[in-house]
Motif scaffolding. Structure first.
Motif, short mmCIF file in Angstrom:
data_model
loop_
_atom_site.label_atom_id
_atom_site.label_comp_id
_atom_site.label_asym_id
_atom_site.label_seq_id
_atom_site.Cartn_x
_atom_site.Cartn_y
_atom_site.Cartn_z
N LEU A 181 72.47 61.89 45.63
CA LEU A 181 71.62 60.72 45.42
C LEU A 181 70.76 60.97 44.18
O LEU A 181 70.45 62.12 43.85
N PHE A 182 70.37 59.89 43.53
CA PHE A 182 69.61 60.04 42.28
C PHE A 182 68.56 58.94 42.18
O PHE A 182 68.83 57.78 42.49
N GLU A 183 67.35 59.31 41.77
CA GLU A 183 66.30 58.33 41.50
C GLU A 183 65.26 58.93 40.56
O GLU A 183 64.73 60.02 40.80
N SER A 224 54.62 72.84 47.55
CA SER A 224 55.81 72.05 47.22
C SER A 224 55.46 70.64 46.76
O SER A 224 56.29 69.97 46.14
N GLU A 225 54.24 70.18 47.03
CA GLU A 225 53.85 68.81 46.69
C GLU A 225 54.00 68.52 45.21
O GLU A 225 54.34 67.40 44.80
N GLY A 226 53.79 69.54 44.37
CA GLY A 226 53.90 69.35 42.92
C GLY A 226 55.31 69.06 42.44
O GLY A 226 55.50 68.67 41.29
N LEU A 227 56.30 69.24 43.31
CA LEU A 227 57.69 68.98 42.97
C LEU A 227 58.23 67.71 43.61
O LEU A 227 59.35 67.31 43.34
N SER A 228 57.45 67.11 44.48
CA SER A 228 57.96 66.03 45.30
C SER A 228 57.93 64.67 44.58
O SER A 228 57.33 64.52 43.51
N HIS A 229 58.57 63.70 45.22
CA HIS A 229 58.71 62.34 44.68
C HIS A 229 58.95 61.42 45.88
O HIS A 229 59.43 61.89 46.92
N ARG A 259 61.52 60.36 51.26
CA ARG A 259 62.40 59.59 52.16
C ARG A 259 63.39 60.51 52.86
O ARG A 259 63.63 60.38 54.07
N ILE A 260 63.95 61.44 52.10
CA ILE A 260 64.89 62.40 52.69
C ILE A 260 64.18 63.29 53.69
O ILE A 260 64.68 63.57 54.79
N PHE A 261 63.00 63.75 53.31
CA PHE A 261 62.18 64.61 54.18
C PHE A 261 61.89 63.91 55.51
O PHE A 261 62.07 64.48 56.59
N CYS A 274 69.88 70.37 52.37
CA CYS A 274 69.45 69.16 51.66
C CYS A 274 68.49 69.62 50.56
O CYS A 274 67.37 70.03 50.85
N LEU A 275 68.94 69.56 49.32
CA LEU A 275 68.18 70.12 48.20
C LEU A 275 67.88 69.04 47.18
O LEU A 275 68.78 68.45 46.60
N THR A 276 66.58 68.78 46.98
CA THR A 276 66.15 67.88 45.91
C THR A 276 65.80 68.72 44.69
O THR A 276 65.03 69.68 44.78
N VAL A 277 66.38 68.36 43.55
CA VAL A 277 66.09 69.06 42.29
C VAL A 277 65.19 68.16 41.45
O VAL A 277 65.58 67.04 41.08
#
Length: 251
Positions: free
Chosen positions: A235-237, A54-59, A64-66, A202-205
């Motif tokens: 939320l968006f960043e 999953s690291e390749g998708l993270s930011h 912060r959410i995690f 809680c889903l980050t896209v």
């Protein structure tokens, strides 16, 4: 990071804002079972990982959410496959976060609880050797348990051939672990959906197309009936969108 919905404040989102948004229900004593939040990141085309991680998708925004999920939880729930693939170890908590947890009435460090039908976990792995609190292993009557117990794990038996997630949550509740932060993987998420045990997603896209080959965030046991969720915040960043869906009341 900006809050796009339900409101758009002028200032960046603070940790206090995240605590308010991602906090668990205030009166947990009124709950008939533990409250389960599931935390995932996926690509824009639905992949759960890049090169099986999953690291390749993270930011940083997603992290912060995690970390907020871990800060507010009694226990971190994860499937054995994800624990092995991601090299899980005990939760890392800074002194400031430990103090904040204590101020919220939580333990300093949340335990990791691993769901495994087979009990096939390495007792010499970091889950057991690199942790401040003993892990919890949720498994079946047929799974070997002696080596895991000798490695310091608390082993909970929640089924004969397969893990009964309702029973698993009841066993966690008996230990006062009612705020459950599930970090995957796809098979465990599918099982939780099928058992109708997901209260919040809680889903980050990530703004990335991973293409074919990777699994989706829920992959495994079919769901008898779709569960309607309500969009609770966005939320968006930096192109990453953090969505939060809550179980619809009475749905």
């Amino acid at each position: 990071m900006q809050l796009l919905w339900p409101t758009t404040p002028a200032d960046p989102v603070s940790d206090a804002d995240l605590e308010r948004l991602y906090g668990y229900p205030e009166d947990m004593t009124a709950m008939s079972r533990p409250w389960v939040q599931v935390n995932f990141v996926s690509s824009a085309d639905g992949a759960v990982a890049v090169d099986q991680l999953s690291e390749g998708l993270s930011h940083p925004a997603d992290k912060r959410i995690f970390l907020m999920g871990r800060l507010l939880a009694d226990v971190i729930l994860v499937g054995a496959g994800t624990a092995r693939a991601e090299g899980y170890r005990g939760a890392r908590i800074t002194p400031a976060r430990a103090a904040r947890r204590v101020s919220l009435g939580l333990s300093e460090v949340p335990p990791i609880a691993v769901v495994t039908r087979s009990g096939e976990l390495d007792p010499a792995g970091p889950l057991f050797t690199d942790t401040k609190v003993p892990p919890i292993v949720i498994t079946t009557e047929k799974a070997p348990r002696t080596a895991l117990e000798r490695a310091g794990a608390e082993v909970l038996v929640a089924g004969t051939d397969d893990v009964d997630l309702h029973r698993a949550l009841a066993l966690l509740a008996e230990r006062g672990l009612c705020r459950v932060d599930c970090e995957g993987g796809p098979a465990l998420f599918a099982d939780l959906i099928a058992a109708d045990l997901v209260d919040q997603l809680c889903l980050t896209v990530a703004p990335l197309l991973a293409g074919a080959g990777e699994r989706r965030i829920a992959d495994g046991r079919p769901t008898p009936e779709p569960r309607r969720m309500d969009l609770a915040s966005v939320l968006f960043e930096d192109g990453f969108t953090m969505l939060r869906y809550r179980r619809r009341e009475g749905g």
